[in-house]
Structures are given as structure tokens and as C-alpha cells.
Design a protein around this motif. Structure first.
Motif, PDB file in Angstrom:
ATOM      1  N   MET A 184      38.792  47.950-136.458  1.00 22.31           N
ATOM      2  CA  MET A 184      39.100  47.091-135.305  1.00 22.31           C
ATOM      3  C   MET A 184      38.084  47.330-134.202  1.00 22.31           C
ATOM      4  O   MET A 184      37.463  48.381-134.136  1.00 22.31           O
ATOM      5  CB  MET A 184      40.495  47.403-134.779  1.00 22.31           C
ATOM      6  N   LEU A 185      37.911  46.323-133.350  1.00 24.53           N
ATOM      7  CA  LEU A 185      36.983  46.455-132.241  1.00 24.53           C
ATOM      8  C   LEU A 185      37.752  46.392-130.942  1.00 24.53           C
ATOM      9  O   LEU A 185      38.623  45.531-130.765  1.00 24.53           O
ATOM     10  CB  LEU A 185      35.956  45.314-132.270  1.00 24.53           C
ATOM     11  N   PRO A 186      37.451  47.286-129.983  1.00 23.02           N
ATOM     12  CA  PRO A 186      38.163  47.252-128.702  1.00 23.02           C
ATOM     13  C   PRO A 186      37.557  46.192-127.778  1.00 23.02           C
ATOM     14  O   PRO A 186      36.363  45.912-127.857  1.00 23.02           O
ATOM     15  CB  PRO A 186      37.928  48.648-128.149  1.00 23.02           C
ATOM     16  N   GLY A 187      38.389  45.636-126.921  1.00 19.52           N
ATOM     17  CA  GLY A 187      37.878  44.636-125.981  1.00 19.52           C
ATOM     18  C   GLY A 187      38.849  44.402-124.848  1.00 19.52           C
ATOM     19  O   GLY A 187      39.926  45.004-124.795  1.00 19.52           O
ATOM     20  N   ILE A 188      38.444  43.521-123.921  1.00 20.98           N
ATOM     21  CA  ILE A 188      39.276  43.215-122.751  1.00 20.98           C
ATOM     22  C   ILE A 188      39.511  41.708-122.707  1.00 20.98           C
ATOM     23  O   ILE A 188      38.556  40.933-122.879  1.00 20.98           O
ATOM     24  CB  ILE A 188      38.567  43.670-121.460  1.00 20.98           C
ATOM     25  N   VAL A 189      40.759  41.303-122.492  1.00 26.65           N
ATOM     26  CA  VAL A 189      41.062  39.873-122.419  1.00 26.65           C
ATOM     27  C   VAL A 189      40.412  39.288-121.170  1.00 26.65           C
ATOM     28  O   VAL A 189      40.653  39.763-120.060  1.00 26.65           O
ATOM     29  CB  VAL A 189      42.582  39.631-122.379  1.00 26.65           C
ATOM     30  N   GLU A 190      39.581  38.283-121.381  1.00 27.74           N
ATOM     31  CA  GLU A 190      38.865  37.737-120.232  1.00 27.74           C
ATOM     32  C   GLU A 190      39.440  36.398-119.793  1.00 27.74           C
ATOM     33  O   GLU A 190      39.426  36.067-118.616  1.00 27.74           O
ATOM     34  CB  GLU A 190      37.398  37.561-120.608  1.00 27.74           C
ATOM     35  N   GLN A 191      39.898  35.615-120.754  1.00 26.17           N
ATOM     36  CA  GLN A 191      40.513  34.329-120.408  1.00 26.17           C
ATOM     37  C   GLN A 191      41.645  34.034-121.360  1.00 26.17           C
ATOM     38  O   GLN A 191      41.556  34.368-122.546  1.00 26.17           O
ATOM     39  CB  GLN A 191      39.482  33.205-120.536  1.00 26.17           C
ATOM     40  N   VAL A 192      42.689  33.412-120.843  1.00 24.19           N
ATOM     41  CA  VAL A 192      43.788  32.984-121.687  1.00 24.19           C
ATOM     42  C   VAL A 192      43.916  31.472-121.500  1.00 24.19           C
ATOM     43  O   VAL A 192      44.120  30.993-120.386  1.00 24.19           O
ATOM     44  CB  VAL A 192      45.113  33.670-121.279  1.00 24.19           C
ATOM     45  N   ILE A 193      43.735  30.721-122.579  1.00 23.98           N
ATOM     46  CA  ILE A 193      43.796  29.258-122.464  1.00 23.98           C
ATOM     47  C   ILE A 193      44.988  28.764-123.257  1.00 23.98           C
ATOM     48  O   ILE A 193      45.006  28.837-124.492  1.00 23.98           O
ATOM     49  CB  ILE A 193      42.495  28.626-122.994  1.00 23.98           C
ATOM     50  N   TYR A 194      45.983  28.293-122.548  1.00 23.84           N
ATOM     51  CA  TYR A 194      47.194  27.806-123.200  1.00 23.84           C
ATOM     52  C   TYR A 194      46.974  26.391-123.684  1.00 23.84           C
ATOM     53  O   TYR A 194      46.552  25.528-122.931  1.00 23.84           O
ATOM     54  CB  TYR A 194      48.341  27.850-122.187  1.00 23.84           C
ATOM     55  N   LYS A 195      47.222  26.118-124.967  1.00 26.55           N
ATOM     56  CA  LYS A 195      46.937  24.790-125.514  1.00 26.55           C
ATOM     57  C   LYS A 195      48.146  24.129-126.138  1.00 26.55           C
ATOM     58  O   LYS A 195      48.026  23.224-126.954  1.00 26.55           O
ATOM     59  CB  LYS A 195      45.832  24.888-126.565  1.00 26.55           C
ATOM     60  N   GLY A 196      49.306  24.579-125.794  1.00 31.84           N
ATOM     61  CA  GLY A 196      50.494  23.949-126.366  1.00 31.84           C
ATOM     62  C   GLY A 196      50.919  24.655-127.639  1.00 31.84           C
ATOM     63  O   GLY A 196      51.763  25.535-127.604  1.00 31.84           O
ATOM     64  N   SER A 197      50.306  24.245-128.765  1.00 26.75           N
ATOM     65  CA  SER A 197      50.720  24.870-130.015  1.00 26.75           C
ATOM     66  C   SER A 197      49.988  26.189-130.278  1.00 26.75           C
ATOM     67  O   SER A 197      50.383  26.953-131.142  1.00 26.75           O
ATOM     68  CB  SER A 197      50.486  23.913-131.177  1.00 26.75           C
ATOM     69  N   THR A 198      48.915  26.417-129.549  1.00 29.57           N
ATOM     70  CA  THR A 198      48.183  27.681-129.723  1.00 29.57           C
ATOM     71  C   THR A 198      47.822  28.275-128.373  1.00 29.57           C
ATOM     72  O   THR A 198      47.928  27.607-127.344  1.00 29.57           O
ATOM     73  CB  THR A 198      46.848  27.454-130.473  1.00 29.57           C
ATOM     74  N   VAL A 199      47.405  29.547-128.443  1.00 29.29           N
ATOM     75  CA  VAL A 199      46.820  30.169-127.262  1.00 29.29           C
ATOM     76  C   VAL A 199      45.424  30.633-127.645  1.00 29.29           C
ATOM     77  O   VAL A 199      45.258  31.293-128.671  1.00 29.29           O
ATOM     78  CB  VAL A 199      47.650  31.374-126.794  1.00 29.29           C
ATOM     79  N   ASP A 200      44.414  30.220-126.896  1.00 33.02           N
ATOM     80  CA  ASP A 200      43.057  30.693-127.171  1.00 33.02           C
ATOM     81  C   ASP A 200      42.731  31.840-126.232  1.00 33.02           C
ATOM     82  O   ASP A 200      42.953  31.744-125.030  1.00 33.02           O
ATOM     83  CB  ASP A 200      42.043  29.559-126.954  1.00 33.02           C
ATOM     84  N   LEU A 201      42.192  32.896-126.813  1.00 37.12           N
ATOM     85  CA  LEU A 201      41.808  34.038-125.993  1.00 37.12           C
ATOM     86  C   LEU A 201      40.306  34.217-126.052  1.00 37.12           C
ATOM     87  O   LEU A 201      39.692  34.017-127.104  1.00 37.12           O
ATOM     88  CB  LEU A 201      42.453  35.321-126.534  1.00 37.12           C
ATOM     89  N   ILE A 202      39.732  34.575-124.920  1.00 35.16           N
ATOM     90  CA  ILE A 202      38.343  35.024-124.925  1.00 35.16           C
ATOM     91  C   ILE A 202      38.394  36.519-124.671  1.00 35.16           C
ATOM     92  O   ILE A 202      38.914  36.961-123.640  1.00 35.16           O
ATOM     93  CB  ILE A 202      37.522  34.348-123.816  1.00 35.16           C
ATOM     94  N   VAL A 203      37.889  37.282-125.629  1.00 29.86           N
ATOM     95  CA  VAL A 203      37.936  38.738-125.498  1.00 29.86           C
ATOM     96  C   VAL A 203      36.514  39.258-125.373  1.00 29.86           C
ATOM     97  O   VAL A 203      35.653  38.922-126.181  1.00 29.86           O
ATOM     98  CB  VAL A 203      38.614  39.376-126.730  1.00 29.86           C
ATOM     99  N   ARG A 204      36.289  40.084-124.314  1.00 37.50           N
ATOM    100  CA  ARG A 204      34.951  40.656-124.141  1.00 37.50           C
ATOM    101  C   ARG A 204      34.908  42.018-124.829  1.00 37.50           C
ATOM    102  O   ARG A 204      35.713  42.903-124.532  1.00 37.50           O
ATOM    103  CB  ARG A 204      34.606  40.798-122.656  1.00 37.50           C
ATOM    104  N   LEU A 205      33.962  42.150-125.761  1.00 38.51           N
ATOM    105  CA  LEU A 205      33.827  43.414-126.484  1.00 38.51           C
ATOM    106  C   LEU A 205      33.001  44.396-125.654  1.00 38.51           C
ATOM    107  O   LEU A 205      32.419  44.012-124.635  1.00 38.51           O
ATOM    108  CB  LEU A 205      33.173  43.164-127.843  1.00 38.51           C
ATOM    109  N   HIS A 206      32.907  45.641-126.124  1.00 40.62           N
ATOM    110  CA  HIS A 206      32.186  46.675-125.361  1.00 40.62           C
ATOM    111  C   HIS A 206      30.736  46.325-125.109  1.00 40.62           C
ATOM    112  O   HIS A 206      30.199  46.570-124.042  1.00 40.62           O
ATOM    113  CB  HIS A 206      32.291  48.016-126.091  1.00 40.62           C
TER     114      HIS A 206
END
Lengths: 365, 258, 278
Positions: free
Chosen positions: A299-321
Motif C-alpha cells: 500500500m502507498l500512504p497519502g493525504i486526501v486532497e479533494q473529495v468530489i461527490y458525484k451522486g453514485s460515486t465519490v472521487d478522491l484525489i490523494v496526494r502521495l509522498h
């Protein structure tokens, strides 16, 4: 299924611009084939060569086995649905649809019957005496298709016919078109730059770039097994890690991503030291909260940078080290409703081994 | 290939048709003979004859005066009309549009006799003023159309932006409308000037013996037949027209590029 | 704020009312009056002037004018349409130059262009000299001062007025309509008759208006090219006003011409509405 169209070594240039490079493509009888690519990739040129408006500089076109390379459009048994429909503004809907039959000097009674049947089929019988400008975009679209289909073409060519419609109408017309194609049993060759449209409607997709066909396959093939990184980027979203192979066996390869060594399947006889792209679709990436798991190998560690709610899904942008970010699509499901992520939350990301696609660098890179 | 040869030869033929008669006049204005249609050598003689003819020089001066005054006035009124048609909503807007359109396509002779009747009815003597007013009137619609076709390319919000920043209508007209429309205004002026310089039919009805202008003078000379000094005079007129067309086209073209 | 609006609309309306509408009303009034030697016009009001239009002498000139104007319009259309089509569809870098070469004659004085035709057609003119020199004819042709000369001159003068509206219209014609017709199996002739002509009809009509009306009212062309024999409506009007001093009759003929114009504008307006795309 037999081939209805055979395109053999077709090239086309406009002055110094090479629009098509040695295109070879067989189109099967009754299929829905889409030419997909960004603007300027040559897809419209190929369509215009098929319809006869452009002549190839070299190569041949066979239409049900006959060489039609030098046959003008008015004598080819193919019809084209134009991008902006090109409905004749001075004629009624009926006259527009009847135009092709009149050119063939079909008897009047037969014209009446066939046009009325066709208008019934596209649910426009009430609009027969209207002029095109009195119709909505979707209705105009249907007239354009009816006007082409009534001539019983061997192949129907469609040049981005949905691009002028708004989002909802577009979705409806996609379904309608697909349905119409099944009922008529005519081969459709469809041109679009919209990958979602291509995937949802086609039997096969030809992904084009700079005058060449990059990949030809079913929508599933081109999405799940892209043949190169360009196709992977153009169709759907993709997280792409550029790396080098450090170790191989017959069945596995080892690569380093973000400082971690991953063991992946050896899908294409890769050798040590080869530069490769590792492509992972956002929906194949799992995101785990810090407290949810203990074993973080692979697994790779990261920090949640953006959470985009799209109704049926949630898109996450995760910034890695390393600073690069990956996007991950999380589906709501009944077992796991815990899809609440906080901004700047520390998380672990992973993917199912084997769901990635490993691609060699292309010659041009 | 064969097709394009047919096309270009047809086009060439029509161009020849349009230009041969004009070319003939120009060539024969330099011919050293009075009546012959054969070439007898080059001469400036006919131009010298013209420049020593005081009557012609007076008439030219009259035409230039009328031309400059008429086109300048027509440009002012025509520009106001074009801008109003674009900016404002008012009663009779459609009527104004229609009237300008009709004035452009209605035969000159109708305007000529109707102005003659008007001058007679309100006792304006035929002479300088009757000519000037007539010329202004037939130039206005051409200016309005030229300027209007340019004004429609402007963004209507420009006016609102200017007002938002505190400009009144007179400032807007002077600081925004005029500079933006300048190419079209110049083109309109040049067109008016040519129209005024070339008009025969309307002027024929509204001019008096006291104030003769060039096109009518040419008409009375031409009635007497083909003569070399008339060739020379026509050549000068053609030259002036050519310069004006080139000027107006380059003004409009330059602006399109910017 | 309103001051400027009032000022500009007021100026333009005042001018047009005084110099366009009022004169037109006066022409209409005059056409119903009786002519008078001392005061030009007098009462009583009468329809007699319009009745006279159908007198043999007037009717002959009227029909002759319509015949000439129609022939001239047809000639300009036949020569001008293919030409405008070629120029408008030309996409080369010479296009602005090609257009400029049409605009120049458009701006050039018709009087001078008529004079040019005189120089070409006269007995000792270029045409005869050339034909004689080439041995095509053995005696000079007497074209000048004939009906043919008037027709040639009028067509030559008005050709640019046909070409420019056609050019503007054909230029706007979307070529995908032509492609669509071919795709549906239409021959070139069918495409031309069923698609191209209807879609450029408003250009054809506006060109025809700009040729037809001047063709019968440009009085100097018959004077210069037709001698005294081949008079048209324009000469008739000019004669009534400036020589015969029968203003009411001249006004009545002018009103007839104006009505002709109105009916042509109506046709134009209909054709324009018909080919509306949006």
C-alpha cells in the motif's frame, strides 16, 4: 459475419498535411463501428472517403466486395448523416425524406408509402409538413437519419451526429440510435470524439490518432486492455506511473513505485531495465482510512486532497509522498456506507494486483 | 481539372467583357487622332485641352464642392441613423429600416422627379441648394447601410459598460462609437462622394442653368458623340473612382484583420 | 440620456420625412391632377392620367420597356449567375482580388460605361474595325442607335448590379447542402435546380430588382445608344416633366414604376422568409 467494407492501405494528404497513413480496416456486416479520436485525427476524413466526398491518394475501398474507390458519392450505396444535419431549409420534412427516392425516380405512390412508414418509424409522422427550422434539435436529428436510411444504404455513415444536442437529449438519442441500428440491421459507421458515447453504443471501436488507427477492438478491449498509453489516457481516466522493471520471472515482473517494490504479472514478456507505464483505473484503486487496517504491505500512504461527490460515486484525489496525486473512484455500496473522508486525512491506497495494465513506452517517447 | 479550366476561362471571359470597353476609352484618350479608331501614336494633347478649358474646370470645382458637402452631411446623418437602429428601441424602427432599403433600390428617376415636385411646391429654386439637398438625400441610405453592417458586429454590452463607467450618450458617441466605426464611416464617405460625383439622373431633374456639375457636363458632351477630349475626361474620372474604391476597400480590409 | 436618442432619431426622421416621404406623397397627389400651362398643375382631381397609360402610344413604350428590362435581366442573370458562383466558391488567395475586380465597375459611373459602349459599337468603332480586320464582316455593322445597342448597353451597365447580390448570397450558401444532395443520389442538374437555386432565390430576386428597374428608367442609355427611336419609360417620364410639361402624366407613370418596384420587393421579402434557416 462477412466484411461489408474493406479499407486497404488508404492514405490521404491535403498539401503537406498527412491526414491518413496507410489505413487498413475491415468493417463487418451489421456491426456498429465507431471511429473515435480527438479532432484532427483523421476520422472525419476517413468518413468522407467512405462516402465519396474525398478521394484517397492511395489505397482502395471495397464495398460489399466491389471496388468503389473512384465512384462518386451520388452513385455509392452508402449514406451520410451530416454533423449539422444539412436538412434542406426550403423543403418540408416529407420532401427532405423523399429527396433520395425522387432522385431515383421512384413511383409517387411508393414514395408516399415509404416516406410515411419511415416517418412513423422515427415518430415524426405528425411533423411531415413542417419546415426543418420549426423542429427541435432532436427532431431534426431524426429527420436527418430518416432521410439517409430511407435509401436503404448498405452502410450508414454518421459524422458526430449528436454533437449539437444537449446532454440529456444526447443520452436519449444514443439509446434511440442503437435501437434503430438493431431494428434496421444496417451497418453503422459512427464518428465521434466523445469516448463515453463510443463505449456505450459501439460493437467495435477504432481509436484513431494522427491519421493512424491506434487500436481496434470491442469497447471492453479498448478500455480494459489499451494497447498503448495514449489510448489509455484518451479513453476514461487513468493513473499512470512511469517506472523501470527491476526484476522479471516468466510470470511476474517487479517494479518500483513511490519507493515500494510491487510484484505484477508479466503480461507481455517484459525484460529487466525496460521502461514501462503502469496504468490503473480510478475505480480499481481502494482507499483505506488509517484506522481501518493494520497490514499495509503493498500500500502507498497519502493525504486526501479533494473529495468530489458525484451522486453514485465519490472521487478522491490523494496526494502521495512524492507529491504526485492519484484519483480514486469509490462506489457506494450497502455493505460499506462508510465513505466519509475528511480533507487532509491520512489514508492508504492500494489496488488489486493484476488489475493494472503494464505498457511499454511508445517509439515516439 | 478540366472543370477548373472551364471555370477560370469563363470567369476570365466575363472580366474581359466588363473591362474591355473601359480599357478602350483609356487607350484612345492617348491617341493622336481625332476620329480614327486606329492607333496614331501617343499624346497628352487631349488632357492639355481639358486643363485649359475654364468652363470644365469651373464645373469640376462645383462637383467637388457638392461632393464634399453632401457626403460629409450624409455621413453624419447616416451614422446617427445606423447607430440608432442598432442601439435603441423606438416606434417606427421597422419603417425606418424599410424606408432606407427602398431608397436604395428605388430607381433614381423616381427620386429625381419627386424632389423636383417638392422644390417646386416649396419654392426652392433649382441650383446649388437643390442639388446639395438631393445629393445628401440619396447618399444617406448608403452610408446608413455601410455603417450598420459594421455596427452589428459590435458587442451591445460595450455601450452598457461605458454607461456603467459613467459616460453619457454624447461621450459614448464621441469616444466609443466614432472610433470603432471609423473604417465604415470613411468607407461610407468615399461611397457617397463617388455617388455624388457620378450621379446623372437625379441631378438632371434638380439642377438649374446657374450651377452646372460634372456628370451633367459629361452627359451633354457625350450626347454629341465620341470625342478624344471626352475620352480623356472619362479616363480621369475612372482613375478617381479606382483610387476611391481601393482606398475604401483597404480601409475596410485593414480593419477586418485587426 | 434621452437627449441624444431624441436628437439622432429626430434628425434622421425629419430628413427622410421632408426629402423622401413628403415628395412621394406629392408625386401621388400630382398624378391625380390635371396639367396646366401656367402653374404646371391644377384641379380638378382625375384618374385620366392613369387611364392614358393604356393609350396605344404609351402602352407600346410600356410594353417595350418591360420587354427590354426583362431581356436585360435574363441576360445579366445568365451571364452573372455562373460567374458569381465561380467567384464566390473560389477559395484561393486571389479571392479578394477577384471580388475587387467586380466592385470596381459597380462603383464606376454608368454614364461613362455607356459612353464606352458607344465607342465600341459606333460604325467606325473598335468592334467594326476588329471584325473587318479579321474578315468576319465586309461592311461595318450599324449596331449603334438600335434596339440591340440599347440592350447591350443596359446589360453591360447593370451586370455588376446582378453579380454582387448573387455573390453575397452564394457566398453564404452552406456547401454541406450540396454534399447532402449528392449523398442522396442527386445528379448535378437536380442539385442545381432543387437545392442551389431555391437556396439562392433571394439573391436572384434582389439582383433582378437592381437590374430590372434601372433598365427601364435609366433614360440616358436610350438617348445615347438608341438614337431617338427606342424610347423607354425613363425617357417618357423625363419628357413629360422637362419637355412636354405634363407633370401629372409623368407622375402617373412614376407611380406605375413604383408599384412595379413594390411588387418585386414583396417577392423578395417572401423568398427571404422562405429560405430562412434558423
Amino acid at each position: 459475419m462477412s466484411n461489408i467494407i474493406e479499407i486497404k492501405g488508404v492514405s490521404k494528404h491535403f498539401g503537406d498535411d498527412q491526414a491518413l497513413h496507410n489505413i487498413n480496416l475491415n468493417i463487418k456486416n451489421g456491426e456498429f463501428l465507431t471511429l473515435l479520436g480527438p479532432s484532427g485525427c483523421g476520422k472525419t476524413t476517413l468518413l468522407r472517403i467512405l462516402s465519396g466526398f474525398e478521394t484517397a491518394n492511395s489505397g482502395t475501398i471495397l464495398l460489399s466486395g466491389k471496388d468503389v474507390t473512384d465512384i462518386p458519392p451520388e452513385e455509392r450505396h452508402v449514406n451520410l448523416v451530416f454533423q449539422n444535419y444539412a436538412l434542406f431549409p426550403h423543403m418540408t420534412v416529407f420532401e427532405n425524406v423523399a429527396f433520395g427516392l425522387r432522385c431515383k425516380h421512384t413511383p409517387l405512390i411508393e414514395i408516399n408509402e415509404r416516406v410515411n412508414n419511415m416517418l412513423n418509424m422515427v415518430k415524426l409522422n405528425k411533423f411531415a409538413i413542417r419546415k426543418p427550422h420549426q423542429l427541435s434539435g432532436g427532431q431534426q436529428q431524426r429527420v436527418a437519419i430518416a432521410r439517409a436510411v430511407i435509401n436503404e444504404p448498405i452502410v450508414l455513415l454518421l459524422d458526430e451526429p449528436l454533437s449539437a444536442l444537449d446532454y440529456h437529449l444526447r443520452r436519449n438519442m444514443q439509446i434511440e440510435l442503437k435501437d434503430l441500428q438493431r431494428r434496421l440491421g444496417i451497418t453503422f459507421v459512427f464518428v465521434t470524439h466523445d469516448q463515453e458515447e463510443a463505449l456505450s453504443m459501439s460493437d467495435r471501436v477504432a481509436v484513431m490518432h494522427a491519421g493512424c488507427i491506434d487500436q481496434l477492438g470491442t469497447p471492453r478491449d479498448v478500455y480494459e486492455e489499451p494497447c498503448n498509453v495514449r489510448v489509455a489516457k484518451f479513453i476514461g481516466q487513468a493513473n499512470i506511473f512511469d517506472t523501470k522493471i527491476v526484476h522479471t520471472t516468466q510470470k511476474t515482473i517487479q517494479v518500483e513505485i513511490e519507493g515500494e517494490i510491487f510484484t505484477l504479472k508479466n503480461s507481455d514478456e517484459f525484460a529487466v531495465d525496460e521502461n514501462v507505464h503502469i496504468v490503473i483505473r480510478p475505480e480499481d484503486i481502494e482507499v483505506w482510512g488509517k484506522t481501518e487496517i493494520k497490514d499495509t504491505t503493498g500500500m502507498l500512504p497519502g493525504i486526501v486532497e479533494q473529495v468530489i461527490y458525484k451522486g453514485s460515486t465519490v472521487d478522491l484525489i490523494v496526494r502521495l509522498h512524492s507529491g504526485r496525486s492519484v484519483s480514486a473512484t469509490q462506489f457506494f455500496n450497502e455493505d460499506d456506507e462508510n465513505l466519509e473522508y475528511d480533507l487532509h486525512e491520512k489514508v492508504w491506497v492500494k489496488w488489486m494486483p493484476g488489475w493494472e495494465v503494464t505498457l511499454r513506452h511508445m517509439d515516439t517517447e | 481539372m478540366k472543370n477548373s479550366i472551364i471555370k477560370s476561362s469563363y470567369a476570365t471571359l466575363v472580366y474581359l467583357l466588363l473591362y474591355t470597353p473601359i480599357a478602350v476609352i483609356i487607350i484612345f484618350s492617348f491617341n493622336n487622332a481625332t476620329f480614327s479608331s486606329l492607333w496614331h501614336g501617343f499624346t497628352w494633347h487631349w488632357y492639355k485641352v481639358l486643363f485649359h478649358d475654364h468652363e470644365i474646370l469651373t464645373v469640376v470645382l462645383h462637383s467637388l464642392t457638392i461632393g464634399v458637402l453632401a457626403s460629409t452631411t450624409a455621413v453624419i446623418i447616416g451614422t446617427l441613423a445606423a447607430v440608432s437602429l442598432f442601439r435603441y428601441q423606438f416606434n417606427g424602427k421597422q419603417l425606418l429600416h424599410g424606408l432606407l432599403f427602398i431608397l436604395i433600390i428605388s430607381p433614381d428617376i423616381i427620386m429625381g422627379i419627386s424632389l423636383l415636385i417638392l422644390y417646386n411646391a416649396i419654392n426652392i429654386p433649382l441650383g446649388f441648394w437643390s442639388l446639395l439637398l438631393a445629393h445628401i438625400t440619396f447618399c444617406i441610405p448608403f452610408v446608413a447601410v455601410t455603417v450598420y453592417s459594421r455596427v452589428t458586429t459590435l458587442n451591445k454590452h460595450i455601450f452598457e459598460a461605458a454607461r456603467d463607467l459613467g459616460a453619457n450618450d454624447f461621450t459614448i458617441f464621441g469616444k466609443i462609437v466614432i472610433p470603432l466605426l471609423l473604417p465604415a464611416i470613411i468607407a461610407g464617405w468615399l461611397l457617397s462622394f463617388t455617388l455624388s460625383l457620378d450621379d446623372v439622373i437625379i441631378s438632371y431633374f434638380v439642377s438649374g442653368p446657374g450651377y452646372e456639375i460634372l456628370p451633367l457636363k459629361i452627359f451633354s458632351m457625350v450626347r454629341l458623340g465620341v470625342k478624344p477630349e471626352v475620352n480623356a475626361l472619362c479616363t480621369i474620372m475612372l482613375g478617381v473612382t479606382l483610387i476611391i474604391v481601393l482606398l475604401s476597400q483597404s480601409v475596410l480590409l485593414n480593419n477586418k484583420k485587426r | 440620456m434621452l437627449a441624444f436618442k431624441r436628437f439622432s432619431i429626430g434628425t434622421i426622421w425629419t430628413w427622410l420625412c421632408v426629402f423622401a416621404l413628403l415628395p412621394l406623397i406629392l408625386v401621388i397627389l400630382t398624378s391625380f391632377l390635371t396639367s396646366d400651362i401656367n402653374h404646371l398643375v391644377k384641379f380638378p382631381a382625375t384618374f385620366a392620367n392613369y387611364g392614358q397609360l393604356f393609350n396605344d402610344a404609351y402602352l407600346r413604350i410600356l410594353l417595350q420597356s418591360i420587354y427590354l428590362a426583362a431581356s436585360c435581366t435574363l441576360i445579366c442573370l445568365i451571364i452573372g449567375y455562373p460567374f458569381a458562383f465561380i467567384i464566390a466558391r473560389n477559395k484561393s488567395r486571389f479571392r479578394p482580388l477577384l471580388l475587387l475586380l467586380v466592385i470596381i465597375p459597380f462603383w464606376t459611373s454608368s454614364l461613362i460605361r455607356t459612353y464606352a459602349i458607344m465607342a465600341i459599337l459606333k460604325t467606325k468603332g473598335i468592334l467594326n474595325s476588329a471584325l473587318l480586320a479579321m474578315g468576319i464582316i465586309h461592311h461595318p455593322l450599324h449596331i449603334l442607335y438600335s434596339y440591340t445597342a440599347v440592350l447591350i448597353g443596359t446589360s453591360y451597365d447593370l451586370l455588376p448590379f446582378m453579380i454582387l447580390p448573387l455573390f453575397a448570397n452564394i457566398e453564404k450558401l452552406d456547401s454541406t447542402y450540396i454534399d447532402a444532395a449528392r449523398d442522396l443520389g442527386a445528379s448535378k442538374i437536380r442539385t442545381f435546380i432543387k437545392i442551389i437555386i431555391p437556396l439562392t432565390l433571394s439573391g436572384i430576386i434582389s439582383g433582378s430588382i437592381l437590374v430590372f428597374l434601372p433598365a427601364m428608367t435609366m433614360f440616358f442609355i436610350p438617348i445615347l445608344l438608341g438614337g431617338a427611336k427606342n424610347l423607354l419609360l425613363g425617357n417618357l417620364i423625363e419628357n413629360q416633366f422637362l419637355t412636354a410639361n405634363n407633370w401629372p402624366m409623368g407622375a402617373a407613370i412614376s407611380i406605375f414604376v413604383t408599384l412595379l418596384m413594390c411588387s418585386m420587393i414583396f417577392l423578395y421579402w417572401k423568398s427571404k422568409n422562405k429560405s430562412l434557416t434558423e
